[in-house]
Structures are given as C-alpha cells and as structure tokens.
Scaffold this motif. Structure first.
Motif, PDB file in Angstrom:
ATOM      1  N   LYS A   1      32.544  51.212  37.857  1.00  0.00           N
ATOM      2  CA  LYS A   1      31.206  50.717  38.122  1.00  0.00           C
ATOM      3  C   LYS A   1      31.279  49.785  39.328  1.00  0.00           C
ATOM      4  O   LYS A   1      32.312  49.158  39.564  1.00  0.00           O
ATOM      5  N   PRO A   2      30.196  49.687  40.096  1.00  0.00           N
ATOM      6  CA  PRO A   2      30.244  48.875  41.322  1.00  0.00           C
ATOM      7  C   PRO A   2      30.762  47.456  41.111  1.00  0.00           C
ATOM      8  O   PRO A   2      31.532  46.934  41.923  1.00  0.00           O
ATOM      9  N   ARG A   3      30.371  46.808  40.012  1.00  0.00           N
ATOM     10  CA  ARG A   3      30.789  45.424  39.793  1.00  0.00           C
ATOM     11  C   ARG A   3      32.302  45.323  39.539  1.00  0.00           C
ATOM     12  O   ARG A   3      32.892  44.257  39.739  1.00  0.00           O
ATOM     13  N   GLU A   4      32.917  46.428  39.083  1.00  0.00           N
ATOM     14  CA  GLU A   4      34.350  46.396  38.777  1.00  0.00           C
ATOM     15  C   GLU A   4      35.208  46.416  40.037  1.00  0.00           C
ATOM     16  O   GLU A   4      36.387  46.051  39.998  1.00  0.00           O
ATOM     17  N   ILE A   5      34.629  46.848  41.143  1.00  0.00           N
ATOM     18  CA  ILE A   5      35.380  46.891  42.398  1.00  0.00           C
ATOM     19  C   ILE A   5      34.619  46.153  43.509  1.00  0.00           C
ATOM     20  O   ILE A   5      34.832  46.412  44.696  1.00  0.00           O
ATOM     21  N   GLY A   6      33.756  45.227  43.101  1.00  0.00           N
ATOM     22  CA  GLY A   6      33.029  44.431  44.086  1.00  0.00           C
ATOM     23  C   GLY A   6      33.928  43.467  44.826  1.00  0.00           C
ATOM     24  O   GLY A   6      33.603  43.006  45.925  1.00  0.00           O
ATOM     25  N   GLN A   7      35.063  43.167  44.223  1.00  0.00           N
ATOM     26  CA  GLN A   7      36.073  42.329  44.872  1.00  0.00           C
ATOM     27  C   GLN A   7      37.445  42.892  44.533  1.00  0.00           C
ATOM     28  O   GLN A   7      37.734  43.182  43.369  1.00  0.00           O
ATOM     29  N   LEU A   8      38.272  43.061  45.539  1.00  0.00           N
ATOM     30  CA  LEU A   8      39.590  43.663  45.371  1.00  0.00           C
ATOM     31  C   LEU A   8      40.648  42.775  46.012  1.00  0.00           C
ATOM     32  O   LEU A   8      40.388  42.117  47.021  1.00  0.00           O
ATOM     33  N   ARG A   9      41.818  42.770  45.404  1.00  0.00           N
ATOM     34  CA  ARG A   9      42.943  42.035  45.983  1.00  0.00           C
ATOM     35  C   ARG A   9      44.021  43.041  46.388  1.00  0.00           C
ATOM     36  O   ARG A   9      44.420  43.898  45.586  1.00  0.00           O
ATOM     37  N   PHE A  10      44.489  42.940  47.610  1.00  0.00           N
ATOM     38  CA  PHE A  10      45.555  43.792  48.114  1.00  0.00           C
ATOM     39  C   PHE A  10      46.764  42.932  48.457  1.00  0.00           C
ATOM     40  O   PHE A  10      46.620  41.850  49.019  1.00  0.00           O
ATOM     41  N   LYS A  11      47.942  43.449  48.106  1.00  0.00           N
ATOM     42  CA  LYS A  11      49.193  42.785  48.463  1.00  0.00           C
ATOM     43  C   LYS A  11      50.165  43.824  49.009  1.00  0.00           C
ATOM     44  O   LYS A  11      50.136  44.993  48.606  1.00  0.00           O
ATOM     45  N   ILE A  12      51.023  43.377  49.928  1.00  0.00           N
ATOM     46  CA  ILE A  12      52.086  44.237  50.433  1.00  0.00           C
ATOM     47  C   ILE A  12      53.395  43.799  49.789  1.00  0.00           C
ATOM     48  O   ILE A  12      53.792  42.633  49.902  1.00  0.00           O
ATOM     49  N   LEU A  13      54.036  44.739  49.104  1.00  0.00           N
ATOM     50  CA  LEU A  13      55.315  44.483  48.461  1.00  0.00           C
ATOM     51  C   LEU A  13      56.414  45.052  49.348  1.00  0.00           C
ATOM     52  O   LEU A  13      56.465  46.257  49.597  1.00  0.00           O
ATOM     53  N   ARG A  14      57.275  44.169  49.835  1.00  0.00           N
ATOM     54  CA  ARG A  14      58.347  44.588  50.744  1.00  0.00           C
ATOM     55  C   ARG A  14      59.652  43.932  50.328  1.00  0.00           C
ATOM     56  O   ARG A  14      59.746  42.712  50.226  1.00  0.00           O
ATOM     57  N   GLY A  15      60.637  44.761  50.044  1.00  0.00           N
ATOM     58  CA  GLY A  15      61.936  44.235  49.646  1.00  0.00           C
ATOM     59  C   GLY A  15      61.891  43.385  48.396  1.00  0.00           C
ATOM     60  O   GLY A  15      62.642  42.412  48.267  1.00  0.00           O
ATOM     61  N   GLY A  16      60.999  43.731  47.464  1.00  0.00           N
ATOM     62  CA  GLY A  16      60.889  42.990  46.211  1.00  0.00           C
ATOM     63  C   GLY A  16      60.056  41.728  46.295  1.00  0.00           C
ATOM     64  O   GLY A  16      59.915  41.017  45.305  1.00  0.00           O
ATOM     65  N   GLN A  17      59.494  41.439  47.477  1.00  0.00           N
ATOM     66  CA  GLN A  17      58.698  40.226  47.656  1.00  0.00           C
ATOM     67  C   GLN A  17      57.311  40.587  48.196  1.00  0.00           C
ATOM     68  O   GLN A  17      57.168  41.494  49.015  1.00  0.00           O
TER      69      GLN A  17
END
Length: 265
Positions: A66-82
């Motif tokens: 539903k739109p409210r479930e993805i109205g805000q998203l967090r992205f992270k880059i995982l590199r070398g376990g960090q």
C-alpha cells in the motif's frame, strides 16, 4: 528436338546444382556464424562482467504494497560486512499502477560497486538484500547474421533475499529478521529438489495441501499459492499463500509435525 531437350535438362540441372551450392554455402556460413556467436557471447560476457561499478541506476519495483507502506524507504550499502551509506528516501515513483499495488523507482545511488549489497527497508521494517547486478555482451546482428561485434549492456536481473529476481520487491518476500533468513535454504516448487525433499519429509506435499485446506480462512473459494520450501535452524516448512480480503497471508506448515502457522505482512 532431342538436343533441345537434352540441353534444356543440362541447363536446368546446372541451375539447380548452382542453387543447391548457394543454399549449402549460406547454411554453412550461418552455422559458423551461429557457433561463433555462441562462443563470443560467453567470451565477451565474461569480459563485460569485469566492469566493477554500477552506474545505470537500476529500476526497483514494489509489488503488493500500500502507498503508506513505502512512503518512506531506507537504503543502505553493505560493503565488506560494513554499512557505508545510509540514505532515507521519500520516493518519487516513476510509475504507479491504477490499483496502487505496483510502483517503480530508480535506485537512489548514482554509482556503487558490483560486489556491494544494497539493503532496502520499508516503513514496516521489511528488508530486501539486493545484489548480483551484472553486465552482459549484446552481440550485433545484421541481415546476414552475426557481425562479429558487440557492446556491453546492463542486465536487469539481480538477486533479492537470496532468490533470482528481475528487480521486484514483493511484500510477502520481505525479511523481518534477516540474521535468521540469510541462513535459510529456499527451494522453489516444480523443481527436482522440491520433489526430492518433500518425498522424504514426514509430511508430504499432498498432506500439507490437506492441512492448508483445513486451516484456510476463506472457506468459500480455493486460493492457494505454493511459494517454496524453507529449510533452516527453526525447522523445515512448506510456505503457502492465501488471499484473504485483498491481501495475502503467509501460511507455513512444518514438514515434520504438520503444525500450521499464519502470518500477515
């Protein structure tokens, strides 16, 4: 008259022979080009895949939210376990379906390493580990077949939560506890491995289907989706889906005990 017929037959035979030679030559040439294209496709794809960075901003698709479930998203880059990047996004979707259950957006990073894993987290805490982006060789063809040249192109296929994917983040496939999910072995239906594992389980696939029927919420219509087998430390399960009131519940049936559990995402 006989000479005319004789010469006519010789002429027609010569034309037919020439035609057969031309067809044979074209076929041999086509076969050579086809074999060369197969060899070059593998060779150049390996070469293309030496590209170390992704700059194409891959498309990400959200399915079942539903739109409210993805109205805000967090992205992270995982590199070398960090984790090296942490980005909070209020997405501007490139496309939204009329029923508001399908959305597309571009990866929020202009560049990242091919060996990186991008972790996307929804407002509800579902996590998606996205990796496996690569490039392939696009072979050039003309009217006479393979031309012997190529260029490197970005492949949309990737791996999401340990499963091959076209880039779709499906709500029911999200992880709430990735530290546990990463250790699970997933087996898709309609595969020899699925048949082999279920055949040796205390609860067969057919029996699991009966248990599902007994525990379904919608008693009027049959709505069962077979997702996969999940093999892990917490046990081995058949994973089904049941559509209930416009959303899909996940139904897990223990392959040893037949115990049934239902979760909503």
């Amino acid at each position: 008259m006989k000479k005319l017929v004789k010469y006519s037959l010789i002429f027609l035979g010569s034309v037919l022979l020439l035609l057969l030679l031309l067809i044979g030559g074209f076929w041999i040439s086509s076969e050579r080009k086809f074999r060369q294209a197969e060899e070059d496709g593998e060779k150049y794809s390996r070469l293309c895949d030496t590209i170390k960075v992704i700059t194409e901003k891959p498309e990400i698709r959200f399915v079942g939210f539903k739109p409210r479930e993805i109205g805000q998203l967090r992205f992270k880059i995982l590199r070398g376990g960090q984790f090296i990047r942490d980005t909070l996004v209020k997405p501007r979707f490139n496309y939204s379906s009329t029923d508001s259950t399908y959305f597309t957006m571009s990866m929020p990073y202009d560049i990242f390493l091919k060996t990186d894993t991008v972790v996307a987290t929804t407002a509800g805490g579902l996590q998606y580990y996205i990796s496996g982006y690569h490039h392939y060789a696009y072979l050039h063809h003309g009217m006479m077949g393979y031309l012997g040249s190529h260029d490197c192109r970005f492949a949309e296929g990737c791996v999401i939560n340990n499963e091959p994917s076209s880039g779709a983040l499906v709500k029911n496939d999200g992880w709430l506890h990735p530290e546990k999910e990463l250790l699970k072995k997933l087996i898709q239906p309609d595969t020899p491995a699925f048949d082999s594992v279920s055949a040796n389980a205390a609860i067969s696939y057919e029996k699991a289907g009966e248990i599902f029927q007994e525990n379904r919420l919608d008693k009027q219509s049959a709505s069962r989706i077979t997702y996969r087998l999940e093999l892990g430390e917490e046990g081995n399960f058949y994973v089904f889906g049941e559509e209930v009131n416009g959303h899909i519940d996940i139904v897990k049936i223990n392959m040893q005990t037949g115990a049934c559990e239902r979760t909503k995402k």
